[in-house]
Every structure is written in C-alpha cells, then in structure tokens.
Design a protein around this motif. Structure first.
Motif, PDB file in Angstrom:
ATOM      1  N   ALA A 112       0.830  -1.211   0.000  1.00 35.61           N
ATOM      2  CA  ALA A 112       0.000   0.000   0.000  1.00 35.61           C
ATOM      3  C   ALA A 112       0.862   1.257   0.000  1.00 35.61           C
ATOM      4  CB  ALA A 112      -0.946  -0.014   1.191  1.00 35.61           C
ATOM      5  N   GLU A 113       1.920   1.265   0.814  1.00 35.10           N
ATOM      6  CA  GLU A 113       2.796   2.433   0.854  1.00 35.10           C
ATOM      7  C   GLU A 113       3.528   2.609  -0.478  1.00 35.10           C
ATOM      8  OE1 GLU A 113       6.563   4.232   3.433  1.00 35.10           O
ATOM      9  OE2 GLU A 113       5.592   2.346   4.029  1.00 35.10           O
TER      10      GLU A 113
ATOM     11  N   LEU B 219      -3.007  12.346  -5.505  1.00 32.00           N
ATOM     12  CA  LEU B 219      -4.303  11.965  -6.068  1.00 32.00           C
ATOM     13  C   LEU B 219      -4.505  10.445  -6.077  1.00 32.00           C
ATOM     14  CD1 LEU B 219      -4.583  14.430  -9.109  1.00 32.00           C
ATOM     15  CD2 LEU B 219      -5.501  14.692  -6.795  1.00 32.00           C
ATOM     16  N   ARG B 220      -3.520   9.699  -5.659  1.00 30.99           N
ATOM     17  CA  ARG B 220      -3.659   8.245  -5.637  1.00 30.99           C
ATOM     18  C   ARG B 220      -4.557   7.805  -4.474  1.00 30.99           C
ATOM     19  NH1 ARG B 220       2.513   5.978  -6.791  1.00 30.99           N
ATOM     20  NH2 ARG B 220       2.977   7.367  -8.558  1.00 30.99           N
ATOM     21  N   VAL B 221      -5.153   6.648  -4.656  1.00 30.60           N
ATOM     22  CA  VAL B 221      -6.052   6.096  -3.633  1.00 30.60           C
ATOM     23  C   VAL B 221      -5.561   4.690  -3.288  1.00 30.60           C
ATOM     24  CG1 VAL B 221      -8.435   5.545  -3.026  1.00 30.60           C
ATOM     25  CG2 VAL B 221      -7.951   7.422  -4.622  1.00 30.60           C
ATOM     26  N   PRO B 222      -5.370   4.381  -2.016  1.00 28.36           N
ATOM     27  CA  PRO B 222      -4.823   3.072  -1.643  1.00 28.36           C
ATOM     28  C   PRO B 222      -5.872   1.963  -1.712  1.00 28.36           C
ATOM     29  CG  PRO B 222      -5.312   4.325   0.323  1.00 28.36           C
ATOM     30  CD  PRO B 222      -5.585   5.250  -0.837  1.00 28.36           C
TER      31      PRO B 222
ATOM     32  N   ASP C 111      -9.051   9.252   0.223  1.00 32.53           N
ATOM     33  CA  ASP C 111      -8.212   8.328   0.986  1.00 32.53           C
ATOM     34  C   ASP C 111      -8.860   6.959   1.161  1.00 32.53           C
ATOM     35  OD1 ASP C 111     -10.254   9.190   2.574  1.00 32.53           O
ATOM     36  OD2 ASP C 111      -9.026   9.529   4.365  1.00 32.53           O
ATOM     37  N   ARG C 112     -10.003   6.753   0.514  1.00 36.37           N
ATOM     38  CA  ARG C 112     -10.730   5.492   0.674  1.00 36.37           C
ATOM     39  C   ARG C 112     -11.256   5.039  -0.686  1.00 36.37           C
ATOM     40  NH1 ARG C 112     -13.013   2.608   4.851  1.00 36.37           N
ATOM     41  NH2 ARG C 112     -14.990   1.558   4.452  1.00 36.37           N
TER      42      ARG C 112
ATOM     43  N   ALA D 291      -9.420  -3.345  -4.743  1.00 34.95           N
ATOM     44  CA  ALA D 291      -8.215  -2.862  -5.412  1.00 34.95           C
ATOM     45  C   ALA D 291      -8.589  -2.231  -6.751  1.00 34.95           C
ATOM     46  CB  ALA D 291      -7.230  -4.010  -5.630  1.00 34.95           C
ATOM     47  N   SER D 292      -7.730  -1.349  -7.223  1.00 27.25           N
ATOM     48  CA  SER D 292      -7.906  -0.746  -8.546  1.00 27.25           C
ATOM     49  C   SER D 292      -6.660  -1.034  -9.372  1.00 27.25           C
ATOM     50  CB  SER D 292      -8.134   0.763  -8.433  1.00 27.25           C
ATOM     51  OG  SER D 292      -7.050   1.396  -7.779  1.00 27.25           O
ATOM     52  N   ALA D 293      -6.853  -1.158 -10.677  1.00 33.94           N
ATOM     53  CA  ALA D 293      -5.722  -1.436 -11.561  1.00 33.94           C
ATOM     54  C   ALA D 293      -4.819  -0.224 -11.715  1.00 33.94           C
ATOM     55  CB  ALA D 293      -6.229  -1.889 -12.924  1.00 33.94           C
TER      56      ALA D 293
END
Length: 255
Positions: free
Chosen positions: A87-88, A103-106, A128-129, A156-158
C-alpha cells in the motif's frame, strides 16, 4: 473628349446602327467554336482544396507509459514482498503513474480474503478510501448478498488514481499488468472478481473463457476469477445486476 476620339465614336455608332437597321444583330465567324466547352469551363466547380501533409509529433500517452517514465517492470528487486508494504509503495512509487501522487487512492482489505474485487480505477469522489461513492455503495450491497460483512472483500484498482482516457495498451507494455499480478499474489484471495474489461486484459489471466470465467496463477495457486460488468454500468441497469448475480452464483458453486 477631343475631336479625334469623338469622330471615332460617331463612326462606330453609325456603323452599328447601319447593321442594326439591316436586321443583323449577331456576329459571325468563319472558324467553328465549341460553345458547350466554353460554357462548361466557366461553370465548372473549382477543384477541391487538398491541404498539404504535415508531419505531427507522436501523441503522448496518458498514464504510466508516458515517455519520460521508466517502465515499472524493468527492476522488480524493489517491489514490496508483503501486503502491508504494498500500500505504501502503491502510494509513493514514482514509476507507477505520471500524475500527482497525492491523487492516488490506496487499496483496502486483508490478505487471504474470501474475494478480491478489482476495478479499473478509483471513483471520481475517492480521496483516501477506495470505492467510497455510489459504486462502493453498490459493492457493499453485493457483499451483503454474498453473505460477507461490509468491507470483507479486498478492494483494489488497476490504476492508482483516476486517469481519464487511459492508454491501457501502453500501461500493459510499461509493466502495470505485472504490478497487478504481484498485488493479487500478495493478497492471495480465495476468488477474484474483476469488474472491468480493461483491468482483466491488463491482468492477462492464464486461462479465460467467453463466459467470463478463468484463473490466474499466483505462486503455487491458481486463483479462480470471474470477470463482469463495471459497477458504474450495473448501478442503473437491473438487468445487468440479474445477469451478474446468476453468473456469480454459478461461479461460486464451482469454486
């Protein structure tokens, strides 16, 4: 007007009047003339303008495969070996995406989950979610129908952020498909549910049939998968939801 010019004009008018009084009002010539060709030449439409050919520079793709970004799959020695570290890495690794990292989302969820759900990219409202908007609400309802508690499915997202007009072929060439496979291996879910045709192609299952069922090899396991409609397409279409649910029940019984 001087006298000479006046005399010539008077003579010309008298000459024309003579022949007009004689009943001759047309000019005649001994040589034949193609009057139709003359008419066509005066009425023909002008030739269509053909713009000159201009060599334009190649278009710059949007996403991780941009020209100034090194392919992420070149060196995998720095890839995380645990899900907690992934995740990090997903949020900070510069080769994953050319856009702002903020702008990324974990992803979210636990390893060895009952099902890992993969979508193409975060929702537009996510911060953040992941899947915190209407699409996530539909997935919550799907989880309950599956008999799972809300949030039990790993989400998860690609792609790490919303990427309009994403160049999926270029991203696959840059190694994002390998990243997605690595993510799946770290999660090691019982089943995979892929709700995006683009994400499924990026993952490149080891086996995939026309009915949307296949598997991905991860370590010593072959993880069964079902590929179906994106959440945004299912939300307004009850028919899509019925089709998806019938396919899921068949898939879950066999796996």
């Amino acid at each position: 007007m001087n006298g000479t010019a006046r005399d010539w004009r008077t003579m010309g008018e008298a000459y024309a009047a003579f022949w007009r009084d004689a009943g001759v009002d047309l000019a005649f010539a001994d040589e034949p003339r193609d009057w139709l060709a003359d008419h066509a030449a005066t009425t023909a439409e002008p030739a269509a303008f053909i713009p000159p050919v201009v060599d334009l520079p190649p278009a710059r793709p949007i996403g991780p495969a941009a020209a100034d970004v090194a392919p992420v799959a070149t060196d995998r020695s720095g890839w995380p070996s645990t899900l907690g570290a992934f995740a990090e890495w997903w949020m900070n690794e510069p080769t994953l995406d050319t856009g702002p990292a903020q702008l990324r989302v974990p992803p979210r969820g636990d390893a060895r989950s009952e099902v890992m759900v993969i979508v193409a990219q975060p929702e537009a409202s996510d911060s953040d979610r992941l899947l915190s908007g209407p699409e996530g609400a539909l997935l919550d309802a799907i989880e309950r129908a599956m008999g799972l508690s809300p949030g039990a499915a790993y989400r998860a997202s690609a792609l790490p952020r919303v990427t309009p007009a994403a160049d999926w072929d270029a991203m696959a060439a840059a190694g994002m498909g390998a990243v997605l496979r690595h993510h799946v291996a770290l999660v090691n879910p019982k089943r995979l549910l892929i709700l995006s045709q683009e994400a499924r192609k990026l993952l490149a299952p080891d086996e995939f049939s026309r009915d949307g069922v296949g598997f991905v090899a991860a370590g010593e396991r072959s993880i069964p998968l079902l590929s179906s409609y994106p959440l945004a397409q299912m939300a307004p279409r009850p028919g899509y939801k019925r089709i998806f649910w019938a396919r899921w029940l068949d898939f879950a019984r066999g796996n």
